[in-house]
Structures are given as C-alpha cells and as structure tokens.
Design an enzyme around this catalytic site. Structure first.
Site, PDB file in Angstrom:
ATOM      1  CE1 TYR A 227      46.232  34.327  84.530  1.00 43.49           C
ATOM      2  CE2 TYR A 227      46.520  36.548  83.699  1.00 43.49           C
ATOM      3  CZ  TYR A 227      45.812  35.369  83.724  1.00 43.49           C
ATOM      4  OH  TYR A 227      44.686  35.229  82.951  1.00 43.49           O
TER       5      TYR A 227
ATOM      6  CE  LYS B  84      46.225  32.556  81.240  1.00 44.52           C
ATOM      7  NZ  LYS B  84      45.385  31.434  80.742  1.00 44.52           N
TER       8      LYS B  84
END
Length: 250
Positions: free
Chosen positions: A156, A160
């Site tokens: 994740y 990002k």
C-alpha cells in the site's frame, strides 16, 4: 448569491468515507456534484443525502475506476453533465492485504493498479482538460504511508509513494498553466476502510479531515498532511537512519 453555488466538483470514489464527508461540506455550500463509484446502492444513498444537504445539482455514474479503458468516456460524460469542472477530487483506493500480497504477485499487482495506475490514467486526462482551460484543482488522496516503506503495509505504501511522486511531477508541469495539484496525505482516519484496524480512538475524525480538505482546496494548497500532526511525525520517520529503521516493527 454565494460564489460557492457555481462550484462544480467531480468526485471519483465518492462512497469512500473521506470523499463522502467532504461532499457533505460542498453540499452545504450549494455546490454542483458529479459522483462516481462502483456500488450502485451506496452511490444512490450518498447522492440522495447530498441533495437533502443543499447541493445545487447531483448526478452519478456507476463505474469501476480500475477499468482505465473507460476513463475518457466517463470523464467526458461527467464534465458535460456538470457543465464544466472546477475541482476533481480523487479518492479511489484500497488498503489491500499485505500478507497476501507478499505471497501472491497478483494481489500485489491489484493494489498497485488500483492505487497508482488507475489514478495516473484519470489524472492524465483531467490534467490535460484543465491545462486547456488554464484552471482547475486536482485534489488527490495519497497517504502518509507513502513517505517511507514499512513492513506492515509496504505494498500500500509503495503504491501511494508512486502516486505522490507522480503528483509532484504533474504539479511541476501544470502549475504554470493555472492548474493546482493538491496531494492529500491523511493519517489513519475513522472510516469503513479502517474499521478492522486496532486503535480507532487514535484515528482522526472523518468530518474534521473533510473540512480541512475542503479548505485546502479553496486555498489551492499544494500538499496537505491531515491532521497536521503528521507533518512533523513523518519528517522524523523519514530521517531515521536505515540501520535503525530496518530493525523497527512498524
């Protein structure tokens, strides 16, 4: 008449907790909204709520934003429905499952596609639209998790981090054309997305986060840590020596 009445906002990922709360702020200002999400029932409920809260106009489209081939048609339809666009708010993303992604590349690839490749597709089209008109705000939810990879969520986080780097480069390209690119980095926020995570009492209130985001968009800010406490926290995290950081359980 308030100038907010004419504010035209495209919201991608409109049923996410932060997006929905921010839309409530805009609805109270009398803005016009076009909402995109993949769950038809949730989308209809959000749209109905925003109408009762004072939105001047609400239209919707059910779409899977992972389907990049559909983006040009979808975005064209949305902007035509609004009669223009002042703000595009991108809140499309998934946490994914880190342990599964460590074992299965397909799970890792899904996180990267949803959180990075799909937003790049949307933002490329939207940026070119805004450049042609020399105006517009592209406000995008990234994450503090992208500031440094940690073993607990590095899939994740890396998605990002890529998104944040893309936004920085995009801003460098389009700012001189009158287009604002806002990189929003929330810390953990109490929403359905984080409901399974421990320590909800330590998470930020989603309505406070939404108000801060709406204000930053109005002020055409470039980068936003929300709540602001994450700015010094992540500065420290980024500067921990690697020899120490790799031994931490984060």
């Amino acid at each position: 008449m308030s100038t907010n009445v004419s504010k035209k906002v495209l919201v991608l990922g409109a049923t996410s907790g932060i997006a929905e709360a921010t839309c409530r702020v805009w609805a109270s200002q009398g803005a016009s909204l076009f909402l995109v999400a993949r769950n038809a029932d949730k989308l209809a409920a959000v749209a109905a709520d925003l109408k009762t809260r004072g939105a001047a106009y609400v239209d919707t489209a059910v779409a899977d934003l992972d389907d990049t081939d559909r983006h040009p048609q979808l975005l064209t339809h949305a902007i035509n429905s609004l009669g223009g666009m002042d703000i595009a708010f991108l809140a499309h993303g998934i946490l994914g499952d880190q342990p599964t992604a460590e074992r299965d590349f397909n799970a890792a690839a899904q996180i990267l596609h949803t959180n990075f490749l799909a937003p790049v597709s949307l933002l490329t089209w939207l940026a070119n639209y805004c450049v042609q008109r020399h105006s517009g705000v592209l406000a995008v939810i990234s994450s503090v998790a992208g500031d440094r990879g940690r073993k607990s969520n590095y899939l994740y986080g890396s998605s990002k981090a890529g998104l944040s780097a893309f936004l920085g480069g995009l801003r460098n390209r389009v700012d001189r054309e009158g287009v604002t690119v806002l990189n929003i980095k929330p810390g953990p926020t109490r929403t359905a997305m984080t409901a399974h995570m421990p320590g909800p009492e330590k998470m930020a209130d989603v309505n406070a986060v939404a108000r801060t985001i709406a204000t930053a968009i109005d002020k055409k800010v470039d980068n936003l840590y929300v709540p602001i406490k994450w700015l010094p926290i992540m500065f420290v995290v980024q500067h921990i020596p690697e020899s120490i950081f790799k031994k931490l359980n984060l």
